[in-house]
Write a protein that holds these residues in place. Structure first.
Motif, PDB file in Angstrom:
ATOM      1  N   VAL A  15       1.005  -1.147   0.319  1.00 45.13           N
ATOM      2  CA  VAL A  15       0.287   0.217   0.070  1.00 45.13           C
ATOM      3  C   VAL A  15       0.786   1.041   0.191  1.00 45.13           C
ATOM      4  O   VAL A  15       1.962   1.560   0.657  1.00 45.13           O
ATOM      5  N   ALA A  16       0.682   2.222  -0.723  1.00 41.94           N
ATOM      6  CA  ALA A  16       1.099   3.607  -0.688  1.00 41.94           C
ATOM      7  C   ALA A  16       1.675   4.177   1.023  1.00 41.94           C
ATOM      8  O   ALA A  16       0.473   3.917   1.255  1.00 41.94           O
ATOM      9  N   PRO A  17       2.657   4.455   0.879  1.00 45.35           N
ATOM     10  CA  PRO A  17       2.733   5.081   2.287  1.00 45.35           C
ATOM     11  C   PRO A  17       1.597   6.519   2.513  1.00 45.35           C
ATOM     12  O   PRO A  17       1.547   6.896   3.535  1.00 45.35           O
ATOM     13  N   GLU A  18       0.978   7.558   1.599  1.00 47.13           N
ATOM     14  CA  GLU A  18       0.088   8.536   2.063  1.00 47.13           C
ATOM     15  C   GLU A  18      -1.082   7.421   2.061  1.00 47.13           C
ATOM     16  O   GLU A  18      -1.746   8.756   2.510  1.00 47.13           O
ATOM     17  N   GLU A  19      -1.378   6.868   1.086  1.00 49.02           N
ATOM     18  CA  GLU A  19      -2.709   6.383   1.601  1.00 49.02           C
ATOM     19  C   GLU A  19      -2.955   6.017   2.954  1.00 49.02           C
ATOM     20  O   GLU A  19      -3.713   6.347   3.729  1.00 49.02           O
ATOM     21  N   GLN A  20      -2.210   5.391   3.990  1.00 41.26           N
ATOM     22  CA  GLN A  20      -1.961   5.273   5.083  1.00 41.26           C
ATOM     23  C   GLN A  20      -1.231   5.991   6.102  1.00 41.26           C
ATOM     24  O   GLN A  20      -2.047   5.981   7.246  1.00 41.26           O
ATOM     25  N   VAL A  26      13.037   7.748   1.970  1.00 37.63           N
ATOM     26  CA  VAL A  26      14.019   8.305   2.685  1.00 37.63           C
ATOM     27  C   VAL A  26      15.434   7.909   3.553  1.00 37.63           C
ATOM     28  O   VAL A  26      16.073   7.382   2.978  1.00 37.63           O
ATOM     29  N   ARG A  27      15.049   7.193   4.112  1.00 35.55           N
ATOM     30  CA  ARG A  27      15.693   6.183   5.205  1.00 35.55           C
ATOM     31  C   ARG A  27      16.099   5.101   4.624  1.00 35.55           C
ATOM     32  O   ARG A  27      16.989   4.981   4.752  1.00 35.55           O
ATOM     33  N   ALA A  33      14.549  -0.726  -8.389  1.00 39.54           N
ATOM     34  CA  ALA A  33      13.403  -0.100  -8.148  1.00 39.54           C
ATOM     35  C   ALA A  33      11.980  -0.088  -7.153  1.00 39.54           C
ATOM     36  O   ALA A  33      11.277   0.116  -7.052  1.00 39.54           O
ATOM     37  N   ASP A  34      12.833  -1.619  -6.749  1.00 37.73           N
ATOM     38  CA  ASP A  34      11.782  -2.408  -5.945  1.00 37.73           C
ATOM     39  C   ASP A  34      11.347  -1.513  -4.362  1.00 37.73           C
ATOM     40  O   ASP A  34      10.903  -1.674  -4.062  1.00 37.73           O
ATOM     41  N   LEU A  35      12.883  -1.018  -4.616  1.00 41.77           N
ATOM     42  CA  LEU A  35      12.483   0.121  -3.153  1.00 41.77           C
ATOM     43  C   LEU A  35      11.654   1.518  -3.306  1.00 41.77           C
ATOM     44  O   LEU A  35      10.987   1.595  -2.091  1.00 41.77           O
ATOM     45  N   LEU A  36      11.097   1.777  -4.659  1.00 43.67           N
ATOM     46  CA  LEU A  36      10.300   2.320  -4.645  1.00 43.67           C
ATOM     47  C   LEU A  36       9.421   2.204  -3.794  1.00 43.67           C
ATOM     48  O   LEU A  36       8.745   0.836  -4.407  1.00 43.67           O
ATOM     49  N   PRO A  37       8.523   3.538  -3.168  1.00 47.88           N
ATOM     50  CA  PRO A  37       6.819   3.330  -2.775  1.00 47.88           C
ATOM     51  C   PRO A  37       5.722   2.965  -3.686  1.00 47.88           C
ATOM     52  O   PRO A  37       6.562   3.117  -4.913  1.00 47.88           O
ATOM     53  N   PRO A  38       4.393   1.960  -3.798  1.00 48.07           N
ATOM     54  CA  PRO A  38       3.749   1.889  -4.473  1.00 48.07           C
ATOM     55  C   PRO A  38       3.436   3.330  -5.275  1.00 48.07           C
ATOM     56  O   PRO A  38       2.994   4.247  -4.238  1.00 48.07           O
TER      57      PRO A  38
END
Length: 170
Positions: free
Chosen positions: A16-21, A37-38, A51-56
């Motif tokens: 889940v996208a961190p912004e949605e939570q 960022v951390r 690219a796997d580290l990028l959030p959805p």
């Protein structure tokens, strides 16, 4: 049971996208970005960034979602015939975000308009016609209102630019 077989049987965890939570304060202060960022910083330092580290991407940012939304609004608008307006469709698509930004920016303006009143009280405290505690209070309030106004402006800018990007990409 082998590890490969077990991995095939277990469904992949839905990311889940961190912004949605994120909650209101986290969104307002962009704190939801910090875990990424951390992780990204340590991955770059260890030369393992992928690219796997990028959030959805949030669901409402997905191109398919925005294209469908714009197409639905445009189909409704085309029923008007030659009077159909793409500008009105974009306004409908961005309307809620624009109204939210209008309210936020008015609140920010009200906060900043209180500044001269506080400065007047601060000057009186400096001149000795008001107690020093009033001066200290006014310094604190000036700092708090300026910081709050800045945060509100950043939040408003984020909301509007995001809405414009959604409309433009659709």
């Amino acid at each position: 049971m082998s590890v490969e077989r077990k991995a095939q049987q277990e469904p992949e965890a839905v990311r889940v996208a961190p912004e949605e939570q994120a909650g209101f304060v986290s969104r307002l202060l962009f704190l939801w970005v910090l875990p990424f960022v951390r992780d990204a910083w340590s991955a770059v330092q260890e030369k393992r960034f992928t690219a796997d580290l990028l959030p959805p991407i949030p669901a409402d940012e997905q191109p398919q979602h925005n294209i469908l939304k714009l197409r639905t609004l445009w189909d409704e608008e085309r029923k008007k015939g030659p009077a159909a307006s793409l500008s009105l469709v974009c306004l409908k698509m961005m309307g809620r975000a624009l109204c939210t930004c209008l309210v936020i920016m008015n609140l920010q303006a009200l906060l900043l308009m209180s500044g001269p009143l506080m400065v007047g009280q601060l000057v009186k405290a400096i001149q000795g016609t008001a107690p020093p505690s009033v001066g200290f209070l006014m310094c604190f309030l000036l700092t708090a209102t300026t910081a709050s106004a800045s945060i509100l402006q950043q939040g408003s800018w984020h909301i509007c630019s995001r809405s414009a990007r959604q409309c433009w990409l659709a």
